[in-house]
Design a protein around this motif. Structure first.
Motif, PDB file in Angstrom:
ATOM      1  N   MET A 283       0.856  -1.178   0.000  1.00  0.00           N
ATOM      2  CA  MET A 283       0.000   0.000   0.000  1.00  0.00           C
ATOM      3  C   MET A 283       0.900   1.240   0.000  1.00  0.00           C
ATOM      4  N   ASP A 284       0.625   2.159  -0.906  1.00  0.00           N
ATOM      5  CA  ASP A 284       1.451   3.361  -0.934  1.00  0.00           C
ATOM      6  C   ASP A 284       0.966   4.358   0.123  1.00  0.00           C
ATOM      7  N   GLU A 285       1.714   5.410   0.297  1.00  0.00           N
ATOM      8  CA  GLU A 285       1.435   6.397   1.342  1.00  0.00           C
ATOM      9  C   GLU A 285       0.091   7.090   1.136  1.00  0.00           C
ATOM     10  N   ARG A 286      -0.275   7.369  -0.111  1.00  0.00           N
ATOM     11  CA  ARG A 286      -1.565   8.031  -0.375  1.00  0.00           C
ATOM     12  C   ARG A 286      -2.734   7.146   0.062  1.00  0.00           C
ATOM     13  N   GLU A 287      -2.636   5.864  -0.241  1.00  0.00           N
ATOM     14  CA  GLU A 287      -3.695   4.938   0.150  1.00  0.00           C
ATOM     15  C   GLU A 287      -3.795   4.839   1.668  1.00  0.00           C
ATOM     16  N   LYS A 288      -2.653   4.774   2.345  1.00  0.00           N
ATOM     17  CA  LYS A 288      -2.657   4.740   3.802  1.00  0.00           C
ATOM     18  C   LYS A 288      -3.301   5.989   4.380  1.00  0.00           C
ATOM     19  N   LEU A 289      -2.955   7.130   3.830  1.00  0.00           N
ATOM     20  CA  LEU A 289      -3.505   8.404   4.301  1.00  0.00           C
ATOM     21  C   LEU A 289      -5.008   8.457   4.058  1.00  0.00           C
ATOM     22  N   ARG A 290      -5.474   7.981   2.899  1.00  0.00           N
ATOM     23  CA  ARG A 290      -6.905   7.966   2.603  1.00  0.00           C
ATOM     24  C   ARG A 290      -7.653   7.070   3.582  1.00  0.00           C
ATOM     25  N   LYS A 291      -7.124   5.888   3.852  1.00  0.00           N
ATOM     26  CA  LYS A 291      -7.770   4.974   4.796  1.00  0.00           C
ATOM     27  C   LYS A 291      -7.799   5.569   6.201  1.00  0.00           C
ATOM     28  N   PHE A 292      -6.718   6.239   6.574  1.00  0.00           N
ATOM     29  CA  PHE A 292      -6.679   6.875   7.887  1.00  0.00           C
ATOM     30  C   PHE A 292      -7.739   7.969   7.989  1.00  0.00           C
ATOM     31  N   ARG A 293      -7.885   8.759   6.946  1.00  0.00           N
ATOM     32  CA  ARG A 293      -8.894   9.828   6.965  1.00  0.00           C
ATOM     33  C   ARG A 293     -10.302   9.247   7.042  1.00  0.00           C
ATOM     34  N   GLU A 294     -10.548   8.158   6.318  1.00  0.00           N
ATOM     35  CA  GLU A 294     -11.865   7.514   6.384  1.00  0.00           C
ATOM     36  C   GLU A 294     -12.153   7.014   7.798  1.00  0.00           C
ATOM     37  N   LEU A 295     -11.172   6.414   8.398  1.00  0.00           N
ATOM     38  CA  LEU A 295     -11.329   5.918   9.760  1.00  0.00           C
ATOM     39  C   LEU A 295     -11.541   7.071  10.737  1.00  0.00           C
ATOM     40  N   ASP A 296     -10.781   8.133  10.558  1.00  0.00           N
ATOM     41  CA  ASP A 296     -10.911   9.310  11.419  1.00  0.00           C
ATOM     42  C   ASP A 296     -12.293   9.941  11.258  1.00  0.00           C
ATOM     43  N   ASP A 297     -12.785  10.026  10.037  1.00  0.00           N
ATOM     44  CA  ASP A 297     -14.123  10.578   9.798  1.00  0.00           C
ATOM     45  C   ASP A 297     -15.206   9.714  10.434  1.00  0.00           C
ATOM     46  N   ALA A 298     -15.074   8.418  10.289  1.00  0.00           N
ATOM     47  CA  ALA A 298     -16.057   7.507  10.872  1.00  0.00           C
ATOM     48  C   ALA A 298     -16.053   7.602  12.395  1.00  0.00           C
ATOM     49  N   PHE A 299     -14.887   7.716  12.979  1.00  0.00           N
ATOM     50  CA  PHE A 299     -14.772   7.850  14.426  1.00  0.00           C
ATOM     51  C   PHE A 299     -15.386   9.164  14.890  1.00  0.00           C
ATOM     52  N   ALA A 300     -15.112  10.249  14.181  1.00  0.00           N
ATOM     53  CA  ALA A 300     -15.676  11.554  14.539  1.00  0.00           C
ATOM     54  C   ALA A 300     -17.193  11.531  14.441  1.00  0.00           C
ATOM     55  N   GLU A 301     -17.726  10.879  13.417  1.00  0.00           N
ATOM     56  CA  GLU A 301     -19.184  10.770  13.259  1.00  0.00           C
ATOM     57  C   GLU A 301     -19.791   9.978  14.409  1.00  0.00           C
ATOM     58  N   ALA A 302     -19.137   8.901  14.791  1.00  0.00           N
ATOM     59  CA  ALA A 302     -19.640   8.092  15.909  1.00  0.00           C
ATOM     60  C   ALA A 302     -19.646   8.911  17.202  1.00  0.00           C
ATOM     61  N   LEU A 303     -18.626   9.697  17.425  1.00  0.00           N
ATOM     62  CA  LEU A 303     -18.585  10.548  18.621  1.00  0.00           C
ATOM     63  C   LEU A 303     -19.699  11.593  18.600  1.00  0.00           C
ATOM     64  N   ARG A 304     -19.957  12.178  17.436  1.00  0.00           N
ATOM     65  CA  ARG A 304     -21.044  13.160  17.338  1.00  0.00           C
ATOM     66  C   ARG A 304     -22.389  12.512  17.646  1.00  0.00           C
ATOM     67  N   GLU A 305     -22.594  11.289  17.168  1.00  0.00           N
ATOM     68  CA  GLU A 305     -23.838  10.579  17.430  1.00  0.00           C
ATOM     69  C   GLU A 305     -24.003  10.296  18.925  1.00  0.00           C
TER      70      GLU A 305
END
Length: 89
Positions: A1-23
């Protein structure tokens, strides 16, 4: 996995976590959050383990009594003698 893919997956995970906290922060939120099996206390687990050891001992003792054709009374007398002499607690 290249760095861009890792960064994209991290952002998706971070967004999902932030959404769960807001809920969770919403007062009328009724999320069905799995909590797993009920947690047992250490005392309950130790009691269960002690019971299992006791049952295993009893089964082994019965097996030995049968194998050596020893009646319950003679085994009980032997155990009392061993206890009196301090060989068992």
């Amino acid at each position: 996995m290249d760095e861009r893919e890792k960064l994209r997956k991290f952002r998706e995970l971070d967004d999902a976590f932030a959404e769960a906290l807001r809920e969770l922060e919403k007062p009328d939120s009724r999320l069905d959050i799995p909590t797993g099996p009920p947690v047992r206390s250490l005392e309950e687990r130790e009691a269960e383990e002690a019971q299992q050891r006791q049952q295993a001992f009893e089964q082994r003792l019965k097996s030995l009594m049968s194998e050596y054709a020893q009646p319950r009374e003679s085994v009980a007398a032997l155990l009392r003698t061993m206890k009196t002499l301090g060989h068992i607690a």
